[in-house]
Enzyme design. Structure first.
Site, PDB file in Angstrom:
ATOM      1  N   CYS A   1      -3.267   0.072   3.834  1.00  0.00           N
ATOM      2  CA  CYS A   1      -4.482  -0.702   3.557  1.00  0.00           C
ATOM      3  C   CYS A   1      -4.143  -2.188   3.542  1.00  0.00           C
ATOM      4  CB  CYS A   1      -5.083  -0.277   2.223  1.00  0.00           C
ATOM      5  SG  CYS A   1      -5.660   1.433   2.206  1.00  0.00           S
TER       6      CYS A   1
ATOM      7  N   CYS B   1      -0.581   4.352   2.422  1.00  0.00           N
ATOM      8  CA  CYS B   1      -0.706   4.216   3.879  1.00  0.00           C
ATOM      9  C   CYS B   1      -0.470   2.767   4.269  1.00  0.00           C
ATOM     10  CB  CYS B   1      -2.061   4.723   4.366  1.00  0.00           C
ATOM     11  SG  CYS B   1      -3.474   4.058   3.470  1.00  0.00           S
TER      12      CYS B   1
ATOM     13  N   CYS C   1       0.884  -1.168   0.000  1.00  0.00           N
ATOM     14  CA  CYS C   1       0.000   0.000   0.000  1.00  0.00           C
ATOM     15  C   CYS C   1       0.914   1.208   0.000  1.00  0.00           C
ATOM     16  CB  CYS C   1      -0.918   0.012   1.223  1.00  0.00           C
ATOM     17  SG  CYS C   1      -1.990   1.473   1.277  1.00  0.00           S
TER      18      CYS C   1
END
Length: 216
Positions: free
Chosen positions: A122, A120, A117
């Site tokens: 995820c 961030c 990700c």
């Protein structure tokens, strides 16, 4: 929908996913934040501990291992998993936040898949539990895209030079589950035994399924 990125080898800085100083700093920050939130009455420590315990031990990667084992043992289920992973995973009772829109990507003799990700962290909680610290780190998120073969080497995985690597970028809308290659010598195994060979890292793509002898 995130697009896969195909990569060849590139020179880059090493990514140390066992950087103890980085882990110590992050742990200190988390503890400080938890203390502040507890003092203000925003967080119940007992409830927080229960949530963490649930995802680390009761969920963890165990649910995902059951999904993979079912796909290995049942061709019809594997087909459903590839067509609609969210629905197929729900067949086994695994649903919830962070798992609403799942896509399964299958490793083959020619292709290896890896998940990151880049924005961030995820991550598909219902099947993999809480994300490991290294998954959330900036070095992993950057290097996975630039030099996926180097990341695999950091994790002790060496693939043939002609094997294609596809990197899938998880988002708030889509999360991925890697279906690792089934180990040789497991053709007659039942799902429970197969699940013992499925690791968290093999479902992220930074590792491989364990060899058959590890669950013999």
């Amino acid at each position: 929908m995130a697009d896969p990125h195909d990569h060849d080898d590139h020179h880059d800085h090493d990514h140390h996913h066992h950087d103890h100083s980085e882990l110590a700093e992050m742990d200190a920050r988390v503890r400080a934040l938890e203390t502040i939130l507890t003092e203000k009455g925003y967080v119940d420590p007992a409830a927080l501990d229960q949530v963490i315990e649930t995802y680390e031990t009761r969920v963890g990667p165990h649910n995902g291992a059951r999904v993979v084992a079912r796909a290995w043992a049942d061709p019809a289920y594997r087909e459903r998993l590839q067509k609609d992973a969210t629905a197929a995973i729900a067949e086994l009772g695994f649903t919830g936040r962070q798992g609403e829109h799942m896509v399964a990507v299958e490793n083959t003799a020619d292709t290896h898949n890896m998940v990151v990700c880049t924005l961030c962290s995820c991550y598909p909680w219902p099947v993999l539990g809480l994300p490991p610290v290294w998954y959330k780190s900036a070095p992993y998120r950057a290097k996975a895209v630039r030099d996926p073969r180097g990341v695999l080497a950091d994790f002790g995985v060496t693939l043939p030079s002609d094997k294609q690597i596809k990197v899938w970028d998880s988002t708030a809308e889509v999360r991925y589950l890697v279906l690792p290659e089934r180990p040789a010598g497991t053709e007659t195994w039942d799902e429970e035994r197969l699940a013992r060979l499925v690791t968290r890292d093999s479902m992220i793509g930074t590792g491989l399924a364990l060899p058959a002898e590890d669950a013999a």
